[in-house]
Design a protein around this motif. Structure first.
Motif, PDB file in Angstrom:
ATOM      1  N   ILE A  52       4.571 -40.156  20.559  1.00 48.69           N
ATOM      2  CA  ILE A  52       5.454 -40.347  21.714  1.00 48.69           C
ATOM      3  C   ILE A  52       6.512 -39.241  21.694  1.00 48.69           C
ATOM      4  O   ILE A  52       7.298 -39.151  20.746  1.00 48.69           O
ATOM      5  N   PRO A  53       6.546 -38.381  22.693  1.00 51.75           N
ATOM      6  CA  PRO A  53       7.531 -37.292  22.702  1.00 51.75           C
ATOM      7  C   PRO A  53       8.960 -37.813  22.723  1.00 51.75           C
ATOM      8  O   PRO A  53       9.237 -38.917  23.224  1.00 51.75           O
ATOM      9  N   ALA A  54       9.865 -36.995  22.220  1.00 50.39           N
ATOM     10  CA  ALA A  54      11.272 -37.388  22.167  1.00 50.39           C
ATOM     11  C   ALA A  54      11.827 -37.678  23.557  1.00 50.39           C
ATOM     12  O   ALA A  54      12.662 -38.571  23.727  1.00 50.39           O
ATOM     13  N   GLY A  55      11.371 -36.931  24.548  1.00 50.66           N
ATOM     14  CA  GLY A  55      11.858 -37.156  25.903  1.00 50.66           C
ATOM     15  C   GLY A  55      11.501 -38.536  26.420  1.00 50.66           C
ATOM     16  O   GLY A  55      12.302 -39.187  27.101  1.00 50.66           O
ATOM     17  N   ALA A  56      10.299 -39.008  26.100  1.00 50.31           N
ATOM     18  CA  ALA A  56       9.895 -40.356  26.521  1.00 50.31           C
ATOM     19  C   ALA A  56      10.662 -41.417  25.750  1.00 50.31           C
ATOM     20  O   ALA A  56      11.091 -42.425  26.318  1.00 50.31           O
ATOM     21  N   THR A  57      10.864 -41.172  24.448  1.00 47.99           N
ATOM     22  CA  THR A  57      11.648 -42.115  23.646  1.00 47.99           C
ATOM     23  C   THR A  57      13.051 -42.266  24.208  1.00 47.99           C
ATOM     24  O   THR A  57      13.607 -43.374  24.239  1.00 47.99           O
ATOM     25  N   ALA A  58      13.631 -41.157  24.675  1.00 47.92           N
ATOM     26  CA  ALA A  58      14.981 -41.206  25.237  1.00 47.92           C
ATOM     27  C   ALA A  58      15.046 -42.089  26.476  1.00 47.92           C
ATOM     28  O   ALA A  58      16.097 -42.644  26.796  1.00 47.92           O
ATOM     29  N   VAL A  59      13.928 -42.241  27.168  1.00 47.93           N
ATOM     30  CA  VAL A  59      13.894 -43.071  28.378  1.00 47.93           C
ATOM     31  C   VAL A  59      13.744 -44.545  28.031  1.00 47.93           C
ATOM     32  O   VAL A  59      14.515 -45.390  28.489  1.00 47.93           O
ATOM     33  N   HIS A  60      12.736 -44.872  27.200  1.00 55.39           N
ATOM     34  CA  HIS A  60      12.433 -46.291  26.976  1.00 55.39           C
ATOM     35  C   HIS A  60      12.768 -46.803  25.583  1.00 55.39           C
ATOM     36  O   HIS A  60      12.718 -48.006  25.328  1.00 55.39           O
ATOM     37  N   ARG A 157      19.691 -57.103  41.379  1.00 51.13           N
ATOM     38  CA  ARG A 157      20.171 -56.984  40.004  1.00 51.13           C
ATOM     39  C   ARG A 157      19.171 -56.201  39.146  1.00 51.13           C
ATOM     40  O   ARG A 157      17.972 -56.477  39.165  1.00 51.13           O
ATOM     41  N   LEU A 158      19.684 -55.240  38.387  1.00 51.22           N
ATOM     42  CA  LEU A 158      18.895 -54.500  37.405  1.00 51.22           C
ATOM     43  C   LEU A 158      19.829 -54.128  36.273  1.00 51.22           C
ATOM     44  O   LEU A 158      20.550 -53.141  36.337  1.00 51.22           O
ATOM     45  N   ASP A 159      19.827 -54.936  35.230  1.00 54.21           N
ATOM     46  CA  ASP A 159      20.753 -54.722  34.124  1.00 54.21           C
ATOM     47  C   ASP A 159      20.304 -53.597  33.202  1.00 54.21           C
ATOM     48  O   ASP A 159      21.120 -52.829  32.701  1.00 54.21           O
ATOM     49  N   THR A 160      18.999 -53.505  32.950  1.00 58.93           N
ATOM     50  CA  THR A 160      18.488 -52.528  31.992  1.00 58.93           C
ATOM     51  C   THR A 160      17.327 -51.782  32.613  1.00 58.93           C
ATOM     52  O   THR A 160      16.170 -52.228  32.555  1.00 58.93           O
ATOM     53  N   ALA A 161      17.619 -50.625  33.218  1.00 61.07           N
ATOM     54  CA  ALA A 161      16.550 -49.800  33.778  1.00 61.07           C
ATOM     55  C   ALA A 161      15.659 -49.303  32.653  1.00 61.07           C
ATOM     56  O   ALA A 161      16.099 -49.079  31.525  1.00 61.07           O
TER      57      ALA A 161
END
Length: 243
Positions: A52-60, A157-161
């Motif tokens: 999993i690339p770092a960029g994807a980890t930063a998202v989810h 409502r969206l608490d955690t995108a």
């Protein structure tokens, strides 16, 4: 009773990247929303079998190690996701998917990768895409059309995108609010609304392609706009997107 007063099915993924044909599912959620009953959510974590690339980890938030520890084999997860979606579609529920060509193309690619029959080989879902619907009913509104922005606009409502469960629920909420605000949509049969979205999406994608093509410094992005809804046609090797 109009379709928006009944239950909606929702689907969302967090992934290893942004290429729906090559990247993999990390987390997934399938929800049943509305219709006068409590929201039901099924969640999965998959070991995607790739880094999993770092960029994807930063998202989810999932690292390769975390997904391997918490996740189950990707083939098992994809099979269960397909079964869950098919079960809801078979009950007559429309399938809400934000930016459907990404998630549904990804799901079809994952099914093929693991030797499974894809969603569209099993059922004919009537898809509702809040991105396409919003662009059609309010095409000249300035600003972002990301899910977080749509939630602010429609007061959902969206608490955690980027939590797939919350995103799937929020997308259903946006569709409900959007339909309630633009009641003419609720009078269109779901089969016809699905077909209309396919036409609207093509027009929207072409408009975006032209916008990029005439924007200095962004002309190259025109080639990244891929037509097709609710899935994008498979790219042919060596042929740039959009050709």
């Amino acid at each position: 009773m109009t379709w928006h007063r009944r239950s909606l099915a929702g689907l969302d993924f967090e992934t290893t990247g942004t290429n729906p044909e090559m990247d993999r599912i990390v987390t997934a959620a399938v929800v049943r929303y509305g219709g006068g009953r409590p929201t039901e959510t099924c969640r999965w974590v998959a070991d995607p079998g790739v880094t999993i690339p770092a960029g994807a980890t930063a998202v989810h938030g999932y690292t390769t190690e975390a997904a391997r520890a918490a996740g189950r084999p990707a083939g098992q997860v994809v099979a269960e996701i397909l079964d869950a979606v098919v079960a809801l579609v078979d009950q007559g529920l429309p399938l809400v998917v934000m930016n459907a060509p990404f998630d549904l193309t990804l799901l079809e690619a994952e099914a093929e990768r693991h030797g499974l029959r894809g969603l569209f080989g099993r059922v004919a879902p009537r898809v509702l895409d809040p991105l396409v619907l919003d662009k059609q009913v309010d095409r000249y509104r300035a600003g972002s059309r990301r899910l977080e922005s749509l939630c602010r606009h429609y007061i959902v409502r969206l608490d955690t995108a980027h939590d797939c469960g919350e995103d799937a629920i929020a997308a259903c909420g946006v569709v409900w609010k959007l339909a309630n605000r633009h009641r003419w949509l609720t009078r269109v049969p779901l089969e016809e609304l699905h077909e209309r979205q396919a036409r609207w999406a093509v027009d929207q994608q072409e408009s975006l392609r032209q916008h990029f093509a005439r924007s200095p410094g962004r002309e190259h992005l025109a080639l990244t706009v891929r037509p097709g809804w609710p899935v994008t046609p498979r790219m042919r090797p060596g042929v740039p997107p959009g050709e």
